[in-house]
Every structure is written in C-alpha cells, then in structure tokens.
Design an enzyme around this catalytic site. Structure first.
Site, PDB file in Angstrom:
ATOM      1  N   GLU A  68       0.798  -1.232   0.000  1.00  0.00           N
ATOM      2  CA  GLU A  68       0.000   0.000   0.000  1.00  0.00           C
ATOM      3  C   GLU A  68       0.828   1.279   0.000  1.00  0.00           C
ATOM      4  O   GLU A  68       0.496   2.213  -0.713  1.00  0.00           O
ATOM      5  CB  GLU A  68      -0.941   0.033   1.226  1.00  0.00           C
ATOM      6  N   HIS A 121      -9.944  -5.104  10.886  1.00  0.00           N
ATOM      7  CA  HIS A 121     -10.605  -4.950   9.587  1.00  0.00           C
ATOM      8  C   HIS A 121     -11.919  -4.197   9.679  1.00  0.00           C
ATOM      9  O   HIS A 121     -12.723  -4.277   8.768  1.00  0.00           O
ATOM     10  CB  HIS A 121     -10.851  -6.331   8.963  1.00  0.00           C
TER      11      HIS A 121
END
Lengths: 370, 365
Positions: free
Chosen positions: B88, B157
């Site tokens: 990322e 998450h």
C-alpha cells in the site's frame, strides 16, 4: 594566452564505474564543447553561491525552520541536468534548492522562497523543502516518500508514451526505507522508465552509512534492478552515467538504480555543524581535493576555455546572487490573506475555520486555474 | 433471480418502501445495487477521460475483491486497470506521483484499514501538495474502497476512517449511502481536481436502490459538500452518513409510529461538511442527534456538536445534542458483542426519546 575554438570538442577520461547486473556500463570518456563547459561551470558556481547565500541568510535569521545545503554535491545535479532532456521529470528530497534552480526556478525564486516572500517560487508557503517547477515535483519533506512518487511519474511517462524518464533522488539515509523496495518492485514488474538515484554522501544526518545499513552497496540494493556505482564528485562522470541511464530506460529495459558517491561539505542542515560524527580533517580533505568546481576548472582550462573566461563568470555570478540575496530580504512577505489560499484547486467550503470561531476565513484562489 | 416469484417481489417491494421515502423521481426508476452504481461510475469516467485509470489489489483479473471493478479490465486492459502487489505505501505513492504528473488515478484500498499503511502519501503527498506549491501542483486523485465495520471481520478490519480523513485540510471526503449517492459522488470525485477520499461500505454493496433515469445518465454527478434530506420531519434532526443512514431511516419509521417525525439528513460528504443544511433543520426541529459507526472520540458527531456550540444553532436547541456512535472499543469478533458495538435503530430511537425528553416519555418503553 590560449585561444578557444568554438567548434573544438575536448575529450576527457572519466572515473570508472561499478556494475550490478549490467553487461556494459557507460562510456569511459566524455566530450565537451567550450559552450557546454562554460554553461556547466556557470551553473556550478551559481549552485555553490546560492547555497552559501542560503547559509548566510539562515545565520542572519532571515530563513527559519530547516535549511539543508547541497554544497559539495553539485556534480550530481549538474552532470545529470546536462544529460536530461526537456521531457524528463525529477523528484528529490528536502535538499532541493539546487535542483529547483536547475529545473527552472530563478535564483530569486529560490532565495525569496527561503525568506518567505511573495516572490518565492511557492509564494513563501512552502519554504526550503517545498520548491517546485515544471517537471520537478519537489522538494519533499518525508524521507523516502519521493521514491514511490517518482515511480508514479515514471508510470505517467510510460502511460503517456512520451519517451521521458523519471529521475528520483534519495540519500543513503532513505535507502533503507521499505517504500523504496515497494517502488523498485513495481518499477521492475511494470518496466517503468525510472532512474533511482541514491546520493550517497556517507551520512544520514549524524549516522554514517555503515551504522544505518547492513549493506552499503546502495547500487546493488535494487537486487533484481540493475545498478551503477558512480564517482559523483566529477561532473563529466555523472553526465555520462545519466546518459547511460536514459538509454537504459528508454530501450525497454525498465528501471535502473544509480548510486552517486558524493559528499556534503556542510552538516545535514543548518542546525548541524557536521563535525560531531565526522572529523574536520575529513571535511577539509574533501574540500581541498574533491571539490567538483575545482576539478571541473582543471579539466576545462587545459585546452577548452581560459581562466579569464571563468573569472568573468565568477564575477557575474557573484553579482547576480548578491543582488538576488538583497532582493530576497526586501521583497514583500506573502499577504496574510493567502493563509487560506490554494488549499483546493476547486474549493467547496463556504468558509474556512480560523483559529477563533468568530474570525471566518475565506478560501482564496491565487494561482491561475486552467 | 426470478422476479416472477412473489416472495422475492414482496421482499424487494418491502425494502423499496422502507428506503425511498423522500427520494423524488422514484416512480420510473430501475433498481441498481451500490456495487453496480460504483462500477458504472468508474466505467463511464474511464470512457470519458483517458487519463483516468484504476489501480489496487485484485482490481483487474480478479474483477475486484468486492467485484466493484468487475468487467473493467476486460474492457480497458492492463494499461488502465492495474493489479498491484500488496504494498500500500508503495502503490499509493505511485498513484499520487502519477497524479502529480497529470494522470487521474483511482487508487483502491481493498479496505480502508490498509490505508493506514499509505496514510503518509494520502496526507503529506496528496492533501498538502497543492497548498505547499502555492497552487502549482494539483493532485487529481481518488482514494476509494470499503470503510468501517463489515460483519465478523474483527478489530483490524473494521475501523471507520471518516474522522481521520475529514480532519485534514486539502482532502475532500465523501461517504455515499444509496446507489445514486455512490454513482454521483464517485463520478464527482473522479472529475474533481483535488484529492478525494471515497468511503464506501461493504455491507451496502449488494443493496439495490431505485435509480432515476437522470441518475442513470452518463453525466450524473452529485455536488461534493451538499447533504441530502432523506426524510423531512419537524421534531428531531437526525444526521447520518453512509450505512447509518439506513439505521436512521429505520429508527425514523419506528418513531413515526409513535408520533415523532424525524428529519433524516444524509450528509453524503464529511468534508466539506454541509453544516448549513443541519443548521436550517435545527432551526425547525430544535433537537439534534448524530449517528455514526465510528468511534466517539473526535468523531463526525463530535465535530457537528462543536459547530453547533460555536454558532447560532446553539440557541435553537431546546435540549443538548446527542451522538450515537460505535462503542469506544476495538471491534470484537463474537456476533453478540459486535452487535452491541455498533449503532442499531433502537439506539437511535432511545436517543431521540432522551433528547426529546418528557414530551414522549410514553414512547421510551
């Protein structure tokens, strides 16, 4: 007195390279015309004087915050710029004043930015670390961030099929950042036209390369990305290396890592004397024997230009930089109305929150919009 | 799905009537899922402007982890729909660099939880550059992906990043609810010359909403920074965004049965925040509740309440404003705990009761 012939091309032997996963390296000689030589000499002198002026302004407290000087590393920038084409893009770290100049910002644009004036290239809103120009994406304050950004510019070159190459500079201190390896991976995977240039000046702030890096062979750190080690205290060597890099990237071979072995005469920044982690003798020795300006002078006065021509340039540049320095102290500071200027290209906030809720700011557009 | 089967039709109709109260032009409309609306938005904008491209994990050959980019790689190919490695920080930086150089990247985070690895590029490289460069380097990038709690994916998450991104000047932040929101806001984001964060929600991807012909057209964009009144009401203003709009509308239904009419405001954008619409509503209702899934500290509701305190809206309130938020805990896995960590309609109903005070003491039970 030696006369220069304008069509004369001198040939110079340059410093040897070291290769990583490359069959051939750059040429072993470089050629120069008198015109080239004078231009490069002038740029060398400008860069050196600009940084000296910046150092002085900082000590006079006309510059605040951080100020990272490039003196000693000029051969990297001058040699690279001489080989770069107009289509190429470049991005570097916070040690960016010299690059801002070479990529098109005037001496006043650099100095007035440092002194926070309206005539600065970022209108005084960026400061030392945030100078930009066409095809020059700064000036970046976060160590290592410029590397994926540069790879992105490389992606744009490929996407647009414009034949351009991105040059992305980072130091030995940044060379261990994880995001570099992420960028190397994607650049290699997608064959991006990127030359990743490690300016190894031996010290990341106060930490020597061998104290920060398990491997100091920075030109090999790209692993599967071919690499080149360059003696970067010599302008002609860095120029040939850059030509090689352009040829490599524009012939579909993907990215290249280039380690420029260089040295900074000053400390990391103006708040660092630069002598607590390296000896004065070392600095002195480098200044006396490896100054890129002295080296270049010796090379070109052999048979290309006269000492007199160089002296003329010295005088001219000294005057120009002195004038720009004076101007940078006199020019008006950026208007306070620009506090909330150009936050967005297209602003939708009806008002910008100020320090106090009862003092509303309005977003202002100063830079022209297309 | 066999539309002829009556239970299916009945279910659809029920969900339709539950959702589309004040959506005008719903009469001659087509049902489109949020996922398909997002897909349409990206497809249309890629067709319209060849500088627009998508990059992210699994966006190309996998058709998207949540199928939002389904079919796009097949249509546009490798150059414009790029599968990235799981890096990322690197690929967000590459996307921003491409934007510096004049392209218009849509950078997908598989979920916004992973955007934390790239947050330096979102804030320092994207959000601040136009200002630092005194308006000479625009950054026309979109960061998009699912945000907030899903179902049973646990603490790492499930985080909502609305408050984190709306904190920063230089960013625009949108949080769509319906399919129309999704399409209109994503198209606006892609066309926008500034960095825009689009906070979607996985739980909404599969939900169908009616879309008018206008909303289905190729030039349908919604203004960034303008809220939508999903349901008009006189008694209490309920401000929400994204998935909590559904929570608020369900609560509003229940409260309507008890004679309390909620004005449900779907923010659509977190930055800029449409405070004017909230203020106008509070002038009418004199009561305010905010609803969000994110944590309470320094959240969306906290910002709204602070703005109320600092403006004429304070004097319009007949009672303190309340926030309904996610519980201030990392998201647990077990279903019963997870349910208690997030706002449900009954929380909003109870909050409305508290804020409206004794006038509806009989409704609290």
């Amino acid at each position: 007195m030696m006369k220069t012939v304008s069509t004369f091309i001198s040939k110079h032997f340059i410093q040897p390279f070291k290769l990583h996963k490359l069959d051939r390296g750059p040429a072993s000689t470089s050629t120069l015309t008198a015109d080239d030589a004078l231009k490069m000499y002038e740029n060398l002198v400008v860069l050196r004087r600009l940084e000296s002026a910046s150092g002085n302004l900082y000590q006079e407290k006309a510059i605040r915050g951080f100020c990272h000087l490039y003196s000693g590393q000029e051969a990297v920038a001058i040699g690279m710029r001489a080989a770069m084409r107009n289509v190429d893009t470049l991005i570097t770290s916070y040690r960016c004043h010299s690059w801002a100049y070479l990529m098109g910002v005037s001496a006043l644009g650099v100095l007035a930015e440092l002194t926070g004036r309206k005539t600065g290239c970022s209108r005084g809103k960026g400061g030392s670390m945030h100078m930009y120009a066409k095809n020059f994406f700064g000036g970046n304050g976060i160590v290592g961030a410029q590397v994926p950004l540069g790879a992105g510019a490389g992606l744009a070159h490929k996407y647009n099929d414009d034949g351009g190459v991105n040059f992305c500079l980072y130091g030995d201190g940044a060379a261990n950042q994880g995001q570099l390896f992420e960028a190397f991976n994607m650049a290699k995977l997608w064959s991006l036209p990127c030359v990743f240039v490690c300016e190894n000046n031996r010290y990341g702030m106060g930490t020597s390369a061998n104290r920060s890096s398990a491997s100091t062979e920075y030109y090999t750190r790209g692993d599967y990305v071919p690499g080149l080690w360059v003696d970067a205290m010599d302008v002609l060597t860095t120029k040939e290396a850059t030509k090689f890099g352009i040829e490599h990237c524009t012939s579909g071979k993907g990215p290249l890592v280039m380690e420029m072995s260089t040295y900074r005469f000053h400390g990391h920044s103006m708040s660092d004397p630069g002598t607590s982690y390296r000896s004065r003798e070392e600095v002195q020795q480098m200044r006396q024997t490896k100054d890129p300006i002295t080296t270049f002078k010796e090379q070109i006065t052999k048979e290309l230009v006269t000492a007199g021509q160089l002296k003329e340039i010295d005088i001219k540049v000294k005057k120009e930089i002195e004038e720009a320095t004076q101007q940078s102290k006199k020019d008006p500071e950026v208007d306070v109305e620009e506090l909330a200027a150009d936050i967005y290209y297209k602003n939708y906030e009806s008002k910008i929150r100020n320090v106090r809720p009862d003092q509303v700011l309005s977003h202002v557009e100063v830079a022209p919009r297309k | 799905m066999a539309l002829k089967s009556s239970p299916v039709v009945f279910d659809l109709v029920t969900r339709l009537t539950r959702r589309c109260f004040s959506t005008s032009k719903a009469v001659s409309s087509k049902l489109v899922t949020v996922r398909d609306a997002l897909n349409q938005a990206i497809d249309e904008e890629m067709e319209r402007d060849e500088k627009v491209f998508v990059m992210g994990e699994e966006v190309a050959q996998y058709d998207g982890a949540y199928k939002v980019t389904r079919g796009l790689w097949k249509k546009y190919g490798d150059k414009r729909v790029i599968d990235t490695p799981i890096t990322e920080a690197g690929f967000a930086g590459i996307a921003v660099g491409a934007a510096f150089a004049g392209l218009k990247p849509i950078c997908e985070f598989m979920t916004f939880n992973f955007s934390m690895q790239a947050i330096d590029h979102i804030i320092n490289s994207a959000a601040k550059t136009f200002y630092m460069s005194a308006g000479t380097v625009p950054v026309p990038i979109v960061f998009r992906g699912p945000n907030g709690a899903a179902a049973g994916v646990a603490a790492q998450h499930s985080q909502c990043f609305g408050a984190w991104f709306m904190h920063c000047p230089g960013l625009k932040v949108v949080m769509p609810y319906s399919a129309e929101d999704a399409k209109g806001l994503l198209k606006a984001a892609i066309r926008d010359p500034d960095p825009v964060v689009v906070l979607e929600n996985e739980m909404l991807y599969g939900v169908p909403f009616p879309m008018s012909d206008e909303a289905l057209s190729k030039d349908f964009v919604l203004p960034i920074g303008k809220a939508k009144i999903e349901r008009a009401g006189d008694h209490v203003t309920v401000v929400c965004a994204g998935r909590t709009t559904e929570t608020a509308l369900q609560a509003a239904n229940e409260l309507a049965g008890k004679g309390i009419e909620c004005e449900v405001i779907n923010l659509r954008s977190l930055r800029p925040l449409d405070f004017d619409t909230i203020a106008e509503s509070v002038r009418k209702t004199h009561h305010l509740i905010t609803v969000e899934q994110g944590w309470p500290n320094c959240g969306v509701g906290a910002e709204i309440c602070a703005r109320v305190m600092e403006s004429a809206s304070f004097f319009e309130l007949d009672a303190p404003a309340w926030r309904v938020t996610g519980a201030d805990v990392p998201m647990p896995y077990a279903a019963a705990l997870e349910a208690r960590a997030l706002p449900a309609p009954h929380h909003v109903v109870a909050a409305a009761a508290a804020v409206l005070g004794n006038r509806i003491s009989e409704a609290v039970n």
